[in-house]
Design a protein around this motif. Sequence first.
Motif, short mmCIF file in Angstrom:
data_model
loop_
_atom_site.label_atom_id
_atom_site.label_comp_id
_atom_site.label_asym_id
_atom_site.label_seq_id
_atom_site.Cartn_x
_atom_site.Cartn_y
_atom_site.Cartn_z
N MET A 1 42.57 48.73 33.01
CA MET A 1 43.28 49.04 34.23
C MET A 1 42.36 48.94 35.43
O MET A 1 41.16 49.22 35.34
CB MET A 1 43.87 50.45 34.16
N MET A 2 42.92 48.53 36.53
CA MET A 2 42.18 48.44 37.79
C MET A 2 42.66 49.55 38.72
O MET A 2 43.85 49.63 39.05
CB MET A 2 42.43 47.08 38.45
N ASP A 3 41.76 50.44 39.11
CA ASP A 3 42.07 51.51 40.05
C ASP A 3 41.32 51.28 41.35
O ASP A 3 40.15 50.86 41.33
CB ASP A 3 41.62 52.87 39.50
N GLN A 4 41.96 51.58 42.45
CA GLN A 4 41.28 51.54 43.73
C GLN A 4 41.98 52.48 44.71
O GLN A 4 43.15 52.80 44.54
CB GLN A 4 41.25 50.12 44.30
N THR A 5 41.26 52.92 45.71
CA THR A 5 41.82 53.73 46.78
C THR A 5 41.57 53.00 48.09
O THR A 5 40.42 52.67 48.40
CB THR A 5 41.18 55.13 46.81
N VAL A 6 42.63 52.73 48.83
CA VAL A 6 42.53 51.94 50.04
C VAL A 6 43.20 52.65 51.20
O VAL A 6 44.07 53.51 51.01
CB VAL A 6 43.17 50.54 49.85
N GLU A 7 42.79 52.28 52.41
CA GLU A 7 43.41 52.80 53.62
C GLU A 7 44.42 51.76 54.11
O GLU A 7 44.05 50.64 54.47
CB GLU A 7 42.35 53.04 54.70
N PRO B 1 47.42 46.75 35.75
CA PRO B 1 46.68 46.17 34.63
C PRO B 1 45.61 45.18 35.11
O PRO B 1 45.75 44.54 36.15
CB PRO B 1 47.77 45.45 33.82
N GLU B 2 44.56 45.07 34.32
CA GLU B 2 43.45 44.18 34.67
C GLU B 2 43.83 42.72 34.50
O GLU B 2 43.39 41.86 35.26
CB GLU B 2 42.25 44.52 33.78
N ARG B 3 44.66 42.43 33.51
CA ARG B 3 45.03 41.05 33.21
C ARG B 3 46.52 40.81 33.46
O ARG B 3 47.32 41.72 33.40
CB ARG B 3 44.70 40.72 31.76
#
Length: 244
Positions: A1-7, A22-24
Amino acid sequence: MMDQTVEIPTKDGKTTTFITHPERGGPFPVVIFYMDAPAIREELRDMARRLGTSGYYVMLPNMYYRAGVMELGPINPDPESPERKRMFELMHSLNIPLVMEDTKGLLAYAETQKAANTAIIGTVGYCMSGRYAVNAATHFGDLVKAAASVYGTHLATDQPDSPHLAAQKTKAELYFACAETDIYAPQDIIEQVKAGMKGSNNEVEIYPGTHHGFAFPKRPVYDRDAAERHWERLLALYRRNLVS
C-alpha cells in the motif's frame, strides 16, 4: 500500500489529507472518506487503509482545517467537558455547502494523480458526515456512483438538501447503516429516511443491538459483528457501482 499525507488547496485554504491506495495496478476508483466529529486519528487512517486494500484511491481529508485543528485527541465523555464542547463547536462550524466546496478541491487534486480514476467515485461518511457523503452524490451526480452514511446525523431536516430527499436527485446507489439505539438519529428520523428511499434501489439498514459509533474499534460501543457487517455492505456497494 502507498500512504501519503498532502496539503490540498480549497477555496478557503488547504486541507491536510491522508491518501492511501494499492502499490500496483490502477488507476483506482476514488473513495472520499469523510471523518466523524472527533476528527482525524490513526483509527480512521487504518479504516481508510482497509478500504484502500480493496482497490481504491482513498482520500481522508481534515474537515476542521479552517479552524486550524487536525487531531483533537481523546474526547472526555462528559458533555460539559471543554474537549467535548470544543468538538461540537467544530462540528457545527461545518455545513453542506462548505464540505461540497472542499470536495471540489479534493477531486481537482485527484484528477492530477495517475493512481486515481476520478470518473468513478464513491463516498462514505460516519456520524456528522453521513449527510456529506450523501450530498456528494447529489452535487457530483455524474461522478459519484455510490454513497454510504454510517450512523449519520441530520439525515432528515426541513432543508432542500436533506439526505432523506437524495433519492430524487441522484442515480448513485445510497446505503444508510443505522444503529438501533442512537440519540443522534432516533427511530422517527430513520423512518423518514426509509420513506424517502421507498421505490428506489437504495437501502436503509438498522443494525440490531448497536449504538452510535459501533464501527469504530476504539470506542466502548464497538460491536465487532456489526462492524464487520458494515464492511461487507460497504465493499459490496462499491463492487456493484465503482466499475468502469
